[in-house]
Design a protein around this motif. Sequence first.
Motif, PDB file in Angstrom:
ATOM      1  N   ILE A  34     -51.930  49.096  69.856  1.00  0.00           N
ATOM      2  CA  ILE A  34     -52.859  48.496  68.850  1.00  0.00           C
ATOM      3  C   ILE A  34     -52.656  47.249  68.680  1.00  0.00           C
ATOM      4  O   ILE A  34     -53.428  46.732  69.588  1.00  0.00           O
ATOM      5  CB  ILE A  34     -53.429  49.624  67.269  1.00  0.00           C
ATOM      6  CG1 ILE A  34     -53.547  50.848  67.419  1.00  0.00           C
ATOM      7  CG2 ILE A  34     -53.972  48.473  66.520  1.00  0.00           C
ATOM      8  CD1 ILE A  34     -52.686  51.567  66.151  1.00  0.00           C
ATOM      9  N   HIS A  47     -53.069  53.734  70.228  1.00  0.00           N
ATOM     10  CA  HIS A  47     -54.379  53.997  69.722  1.00  0.00           C
ATOM     11  C   HIS A  47     -54.850  55.203  70.024  1.00  0.00           C
ATOM     12  O   HIS A  47     -54.750  56.079  71.127  1.00  0.00           O
ATOM     13  CB  HIS A  47     -55.846  53.136  70.600  1.00  0.00           C
ATOM     14  CG  HIS A  47     -57.309  53.328  70.346  1.00  0.00           C
ATOM     15  ND1 HIS A  47     -57.934  54.202  70.678  1.00  0.00           N
ATOM     16  CD2 HIS A  47     -57.314  52.563  68.927  1.00  0.00           C
ATOM     17  CE1 HIS A  47     -58.879  53.831  70.121  1.00  0.00           C
ATOM     18  NE2 HIS A  47     -58.997  53.305  69.421  1.00  0.00           N
ATOM     19  N   ALA A 201     -54.836  46.893  72.638  1.00  0.00           N
ATOM     20  CA  ALA A 201     -56.072  48.541  73.022  1.00  0.00           C
ATOM     21  C   ALA A 201     -57.626  47.742  72.729  1.00  0.00           C
ATOM     22  O   ALA A 201     -58.367  48.584  74.120  1.00  0.00           O
ATOM     23  CB  ALA A 201     -56.173  49.474  71.941  1.00  0.00           C
TER      24      ALA A 201
END
Length: 365
Positions: A34, A47, A201
């Motif tokens: 992320i 993610h 991400a």
Amino acid sequence: MSEPCHSSFFEKAISVVPINSNTYSAQLDPAWCIGKESIICLSTVPHGGYTTSILYRTVAAYFAHKNSTKKRWSRTPEPIGLQISFLRRTFAGPAILTVQDVKLGQRVSTIHVSLSQKRENSNATKGLGDADELEVKVVAYITVSPPDMEEGPVVKGTWNLSPPWPHGSLPGGLVDFKKLTENNRDGDWVRSRRPPPVLTAAKHLEIYSPSSTLLPRTLEEQTKEVVDQWARFTPNGKPAKWSNEAVMYVADMFPEALGRMGAMETSRLLAIEGEGNAKGTAQAEKGPFWYPSVTMNIDLKNRIPPQGVEWLHSRVVTRMIRGGRADLDVVILDENRELVATSSQVALVVDASRNTKGRQDPGKL
């Protein structure tokens, strides 16, 4: 061998290696986490949509092997529905995927898949072969069906997006994607703000949004809007095509919708603060937020062809946030407005800083 439509970069990130007929290994790639190191709590968390892509690939590998050895089906079954629970945070690094048959049928089959990694605070010198060092991070029930069982005419109801999606410049409000790519604008659609570099991400796709959503808005206006986006897949910053595996990623990638959820949670916390002031209690925290998924259900309505598609549209709706728990409904359509998939999620809206407390790196495996 030709490069897959979703790029060799994404192919490497979602690859699974068979250990035996029911067990597979994968390497969760930090490029699909992320955030970067500057966002401590998100720097090593892959993610959720990317993790789901690995689950999809595991199922494809499992049934390809099963069908090659037993010839149960005329064509290898493919996922048509996924019910996923994210039990614990995953991290970049090795993972074990275990598959269990729940029900095998000629038309519809269901399996259970679990993704396991080393326990937090575990002994970094021990490998994944030590079962005592593993804990289950993600579980899924996945339903599959052979593609030839779903061939033939399609009967459509009267359903359509409501409110209608924003217009492009072509007749009927269709989008001129060539113009959108070259000019970053077509009709009501414009290129969205690029995500900050720390959000890793989100850099793997280009997002185009209605121009109205990029204008300054009040908190109340943000909480009431419906989020629409057109997206191109750009793994590692290079244009590619959406595949069935990549649909799992975009089903959980919608930055503007997360911004709307943040606005909704801020409104909720401000209301708590207003009540608290009357009672003399402390002020509520108001972001920045993190949005971890708790559950995600995906219904695949139409398979992406082997050559892939360049554009996918997402409509994302959140009806309510209660106690920091939000719902997310996602509808995904292709360039011809054909329904590709629907998704429903339960997500939490939490203060991002709480995830920096008490977490230790599980160590190199």
